[in-house]
Design an enzyme around this catalytic site. Structure first.
Site, mmCIF file in Angstrom:
data_model
loop_
_atom_site.group_PDB
_atom_site.id
_atom_site.type_symbol
_atom_site.label_atom_id
_atom_site.label_comp_id
_atom_site.label_asym_id
_atom_site.label_seq_id
_atom_site.Cartn_x
_atom_site.Cartn_y
_atom_site.Cartn_z
ATOM 1 N N CYS A 93 0.812 -1.218 0.000
ATOM 2 C CA CYS A 93 0.000 0.000 0.000
ATOM 3 C C CYS A 93 0.850 1.274 0.000
ATOM 4 C CB CYS A 93 -0.984 -0.052 1.159
ATOM 5 S SG CYS A 93 -2.388 1.037 0.907
ATOM 6 N N ARG A 127 -12.812 5.834 -0.302
ATOM 7 C CA ARG A 127 -11.723 4.888 -0.075
ATOM 8 C C ARG A 127 -12.107 3.515 -0.603
ATOM 9 N NH1 ARG A 127 -7.754 6.838 2.774
ATOM 10 N NH2 ARG A 127 -6.874 4.814 3.273
ATOM 11 N N HIS A 191 -3.240 -5.912 2.579
ATOM 12 C CA HIS A 191 -2.833 -5.952 3.992
ATOM 13 C C HIS A 191 -3.400 -7.242 4.586
ATOM 14 C CE1 HIS A 191 -1.626 -1.677 4.546
ATOM 15 N NE2 HIS A 191 -2.603 -1.368 3.722
HETATM 16 N N1 GLN Z 1 -2.281 6.742 2.378
HETATM 17 C C1 GLN Z 1 -2.393 5.800 1.363
HETATM 18 C C2 GLN Z 1 -3.770 5.680 0.752
HETATM 19 O O1 GLN Z 1 -4.780 5.840 1.422
HETATM 20 C C3 GLN Z 1 -1.893 4.474 1.903
HETATM 21 C C4 GLN Z 1 -2.818 3.761 2.843
HETATM 22 C C5 GLN Z 1 -2.294 2.436 3.290
HETATM 23 O O2 GLN Z 1 -1.089 2.211 3.341
HETATM 24 N N2 GLN Z 1 -3.202 1.552 3.669
HETATM 25 O O3 GLN Z 1 -3.852 5.455 -0.420
#
Ligand code: GLN
Length: 240
Positions: A93, A127, A191
């Site tokens: 990520c 998101r 993740h």
């Molecule tokens: N800040 C980044 C995003 O939201 C990475 C998030 C993350 O590592 N889960 O895209």
């Protein structure tokens, strides 16, 4: 045999169980009698990067990413050379985004990345959150990789993807591609932590490290019943 696993910025990049990936790598080595030293690399603990055999970069908040970007920039060349030389890297990520040219955050600010790869990531509205299932492009058996994603950033590129999205969003929620593979460097949004539920991917990285260092061609097998039970459970719960 001995492997040095570099855990990059464990204090700043560690979201949604990412630390479990390092535990998994270490444990799977130790079960096989391979010695492991886990080295934390961070702002106040800079150690020579080229002594690492396997590199792990986790995900982070935009804030954490920002700090890391500016610190790691001076190691761009070294990191690029390691990747070119076949050092295995797993970047998740925010770590995956970091290897590209830039991350454009939610306020529209450019956060420069290492630029090792020619992709960029843009934070867009909404998101991309949830469980994710992909079919890997590495030829691993089983074909599926399972994980959890939570990112605002959308990444666009023409490199080999880590896999095809079967459930979830992946790189950008549009082209059904997930992650990126170049040499033995893997970038991904998965993740979870990723590796305990995907022991075939953990072993892929370990073998690449041992092959590079010792010319090893095969790993001894382990009893992976609990790991694959977890993997199967995710498939059962979230497959369409
Ligand atoms: N800040 C980044 C995003 O939201 C990475 C998030 C993350 O590592 N889960 O895209």
């Amino acid at each position: 045999m001995e492997l040095k696993i570099y855990h990059m910025y464990p204090d700043l990049l560690n979201l949604y169980g990412d630390l479990g990936n390092v535990t998994c790598l270490r444990q799977r080595c130790q079960w096989r009698g391979i010695d492991v030293e886990v080295v934390g690399f961070s702002m106040n603990h800079e150690v020579p990067l080229d002594e690492g055999d396997l590199f792990f970069i986790g995900g982070g908040s935009d804030r954490g990413q920002n700090i890391v970007y500016s610190h790691l920039l001076k190691y761009t060349r070294m990191m690029g050379d390691l990747i070119e030389d076949g050092a295995p890297v797993l970047a998740i990520c925010g770590g995956y985004q970091l290897l590209g040219e830039k991350y454009i955050d939610a306020d529209g600010n450019d956060v420069p990345g290492l630029g090792i790869f020619d992709y960029h990531t843009r934070s867009e509205e909404g998101r991309l959150i949830g469980n994710i299932i992909i079919e890997n492009s590495l030829g691993l058996n089983p074909e599926t990789l399972v994980g959890f994603e939570n990112h605002g950033g959308r990444t666009y590129h023409d490199h080999q993807a880590l896999g095809k999205v079967k459930v979830g969003y992946g790189n950008n929620g549009q082209d059904s591609e997930e992650g990126m593979v170049y040499q033995n460097c893997i970038g991904t949004y998965l993740h979870g932590p990723l590796l305990p539920k995907n022991p075939h991917l953990a072993d892929y990285l370990i073998l690449k490290a041992l092959e590079r260092k010792y010319g090893l061609k095969e790993l001894s097998s382990l009893d992976d019943q609990p790991e694959y039970a977890a993997h199967e459970k995710v498939l059962k719960l979230y497959s369409p």
